[in-house]
Design an enzyme around this catalytic site. Structure first.
Site, PDB file in Angstrom:
ATOM      1  CG  ASP A  62      -1.826   1.185   1.318  1.00  0.00           C
ATOM      2  OD1 ASP A  62      -1.767   2.061   0.431  1.00  0.00           O
ATOM      3  OD2 ASP A  62      -2.613   1.253   2.284  1.00  0.00           O
ATOM      4  CG  ASN A  85       0.317   2.328 -13.280  1.00  0.00           C
ATOM      5  OD1 ASN A  85      -0.155   3.120 -14.093  1.00  0.00           O
ATOM      6  ND2 ASN A  85      -0.393   1.306 -12.801  1.00  0.00           N
ATOM      7  CE1 TYR A 150      -4.716  10.482 -10.619  1.00  0.00           C
ATOM      8  CE2 TYR A 150      -5.621  11.721 -12.468  1.00  0.00           C
ATOM      9  CZ  TYR A 150      -4.891  10.647 -11.982  1.00  0.00           C
ATOM     10  OH  TYR A 150      -4.337   9.746 -12.855  1.00  0.00           O
ATOM     11  CE  LYS A 154      -1.182   9.976 -11.361  1.00  0.00           C
ATOM     12  NZ  LYS A 154      -0.263   8.816 -11.319  1.00  0.00           N
ATOM     13  CB  THR A 185      -8.741   1.289 -16.304  1.00  0.00           C
ATOM     14  OG1 THR A 185      -9.002   2.389 -15.413  1.00  0.00           O
ATOM     15  CG2 THR A 185      -7.628   1.670 -17.274  1.00  0.00           C
TER      16      THR A 185
END
Length: 243
Positions: A62, A85, A150, A154, A185
């Site tokens: 994790d 990833n 998010y 990134k 996905t």
């Protein structure tokens, strides 16, 4: 086979882009370690990839837990390729973003990735060779509603790419990013639903990506074919950043 005798660690390798990257790496002869939080899912991924010129094994980890990050680096041992990833990406507008979800994203995407790389890089530097590929997103360089937290994580990875390239490349370790556009996905569909398809329709290519299309770009940057490429970001986004 381009990755014969190479050991690769792919985080978030039990599904989606990570799973497809692992499949390609095994096909190219690599010894692959995939990580994820769910052991049952990890076993299923290993079985799904199956035998090939290379091999694959699973290590539960994790990235939001630094003790788990350290254990992953120890169990993986020296690697030639690291693919960062794994990511958490709960969708929320800025005014609706929960503190817990915000913390999870930064702990996983930024802190975990940073300290895993810090643990893995010394062996690469000592060997004088290696490749690190960070998986970012088109949202790191453009505004996407609902992705503020998010995209910030990134963007941090994109910054890591440049800094690590400056730090590591003089010792022969290349560092690059792949910035995907909307990709179909299981995890993305859970979070974004039909919204991901709508994003794809607005791109020059007028569609979303398949995970294997992103995985092919990861393979390129990990392989000797990109031997003079470091500190760069390869946009695999259907033309999103072009417009």
């Amino acid at each position: 086979m381009e990755l014969t005798d190479q050991v690769a660690l792919i985080t978030g390798g039990t599904a989606g882009i990570g799973l497809e990257a692992a499949r390609l790496f095994v096909r190219e002869g690599a010894t692959v370690i995939i990580s994820g939080r769910n052991a049952e899912r990890g076993a299923a991924a290993v079985a799904d990839i199956g035998d090939g010129p290379g091999s694959v094994r699973f290590v539960a980890a994790d990235l939001a837990d630094l003790q788990s990050v350290g254990a992953l680096a120890e169990q993986a041992g020296p690697v030639d390729i690291l693919v960062n990833n794994a990511a958490a990406f709960p969708v929320a507008t800025t005014v609706d973003q929960s503190i817990a979800a915000f913390q999870q994203m930064f702990d996983t995407n930024v802190r975990g990735t940073f300290f895993l790389t810090a643990a893995v890089a010394p062996a690469m530097l000592a060997k004088g060779a290696g490749s690190i590929v960070n998986v970012t997103t088109m949202a790191a360089s453009m505004g996407v509603p609902g992705a503020s937290g998010y995209s910030a994580t990134k963007a941090a990875l994109a910054s890591f790419t440049r800094t690590w390239a400056a730090e590591f490349s003089p010792s022969g370790v290349r560092v690059n990013s792949v910035a995907p556009g909307p990709t179909i996905t299981e995890g993305v569909l859970v979070e974004w639903g039909d919204g991901v398809a709508e994003l794809g329709k607005g791109l020059p290519l007028r569609r979303t990506a398949e995970p294997t299309e992103i995985a092919e770009a990861i393979l390129f940057l990990a392989s000797p074919r990109s031997s003079y490429v470091t500190g760069s970001t390869l946009a695999v986004d259907g033309g999103a950043t072009a417009i």
